[in-house]
Design a protein around this motif. Sequence first.
Motif, mmCIF file in Angstrom:
data_model
loop_
_atom_site.group_PDB
_atom_site.id
_atom_site.type_symbol
_atom_site.label_atom_id
_atom_site.label_comp_id
_atom_site.label_asym_id
_atom_site.label_seq_id
_atom_site.Cartn_x
_atom_site.Cartn_y
_atom_site.Cartn_z
ATOM 1 N N SER A 140 -33.425 21.045 -13.255
ATOM 2 C CA SER A 140 -34.232 21.140 -14.473
ATOM 3 C C SER A 140 -35.381 20.161 -14.319
ATOM 4 O O SER A 140 -35.171 18.942 -14.310
ATOM 5 C CB SER A 140 -33.383 20.797 -15.695
ATOM 6 N N ARG A 218 -33.742 16.588 -13.365
ATOM 7 C CA ARG A 218 -32.304 16.352 -13.381
ATOM 8 C C ARG A 218 -31.615 17.503 -12.663
ATOM 9 O O ARG A 218 -32.127 18.627 -12.647
ATOM 10 C CB ARG A 218 -31.788 16.257 -14.823
ATOM 11 N N VAL A 220 -28.232 19.989 -12.499
ATOM 12 C CA VAL A 220 -27.266 20.543 -13.447
ATOM 13 C C VAL A 220 -26.235 21.360 -12.672
ATOM 14 O O VAL A 220 -26.599 22.288 -11.944
ATOM 15 C CB VAL A 220 -27.950 21.427 -14.510
ATOM 16 N N THR A 233 -24.667 17.376 -16.266
ATOM 17 C CA THR A 233 -26.004 16.907 -15.910
ATOM 18 C C THR A 233 -25.906 15.662 -15.034
ATOM 19 O O THR A 233 -25.175 14.726 -15.344
ATOM 20 C CB THR A 233 -26.824 16.588 -17.169
ATOM 21 N N ASP A 235 -28.202 12.714 -13.514
ATOM 22 C CA ASP A 235 -29.514 12.074 -13.592
ATOM 23 C C ASP A 235 -29.405 10.610 -13.215
ATOM 24 O O ASP A 235 -28.347 10.145 -12.759
ATOM 25 C CB ASP A 235 -30.136 12.259 -14.984
#
Length: 284
Positions: A140, A218, A220, A233, A235
């Motif tokens: 993303s 990020r 996913v 997620t 990050d």
Amino acid sequence: MRRHHPKPSLRQRLLRKPALVVGGALLTVVTGTIAAVTSDAAKLVVLASPSPTPIAKPVVVAALKVRDLDPGDTFVFPTAYRPDAATLRKINTLRDSSDMDELAVLMRSLGGVDVHTLGTRFVLENVSKLDVRLLDLRVSADCREPLGGTIFYSPPQGGELLVDLSFDLDARHPVPRFMEKYGWSEKSWFDTQTVLLAPGEQQVFDVQVETGRYCEYRLVADVLQKQKTVTLTIDDGGAPFRVTGMPSPREAPALYPASIFNPDTCGDFAPVEPSTYDEVNLRC
């Protein structure tokens, strides 16, 4: 000088029992924690461990490390940045560190952004009492024009680090590509593969992204358990990962070349006049 390692197949790297060598030290992935390592260059930051109480997601990120995949030392800042003398000395000291990531960690803390490629090593762990299956890994991203601030400039002069999967953020639909005989695939590794994790089992991933733009992103993961899919997620401690394309050194508000790319020092980072900088006719 970056070290080269023999490259096993992607299937061997992702589906074998997860123990690997990082920077000359053996890292063994075990249930619930990360075993001690013998080299600072191989340290992972432990983010989570299994809990005896029920949790919302069956899979957690057990450890994560942002990796400097560029064999050079080039970083771009969002705006004009001119370090004081003490900070510049520290930057130059870390250029010779045995830990290839140490300089990158400092530059990121000062606001610098990795150029072209950025890697992430993370460990996914099944903290539930049932099997889970990793169905897909997506990215993303929010991308725009490359950053145009101060440049610390020392391009790579050879070398390559091993990664499992790669996302091209400039593609219309970035997918987790895998290395084939003649380069990166055009299709997703998850088109034909999944990763099964038994309760307490962990799996290490090395993933890179590349771009000619500035991107905040990020990762996913789609995880299946008992016919229910949940997302996880990945990050940078709640913040997005950051990577930028390379702007023109001559147009930078401040320029600090190093190594053979600085005609004055032929080594350390030092300021030069950007508008007259000529990286073709250097004297080193």
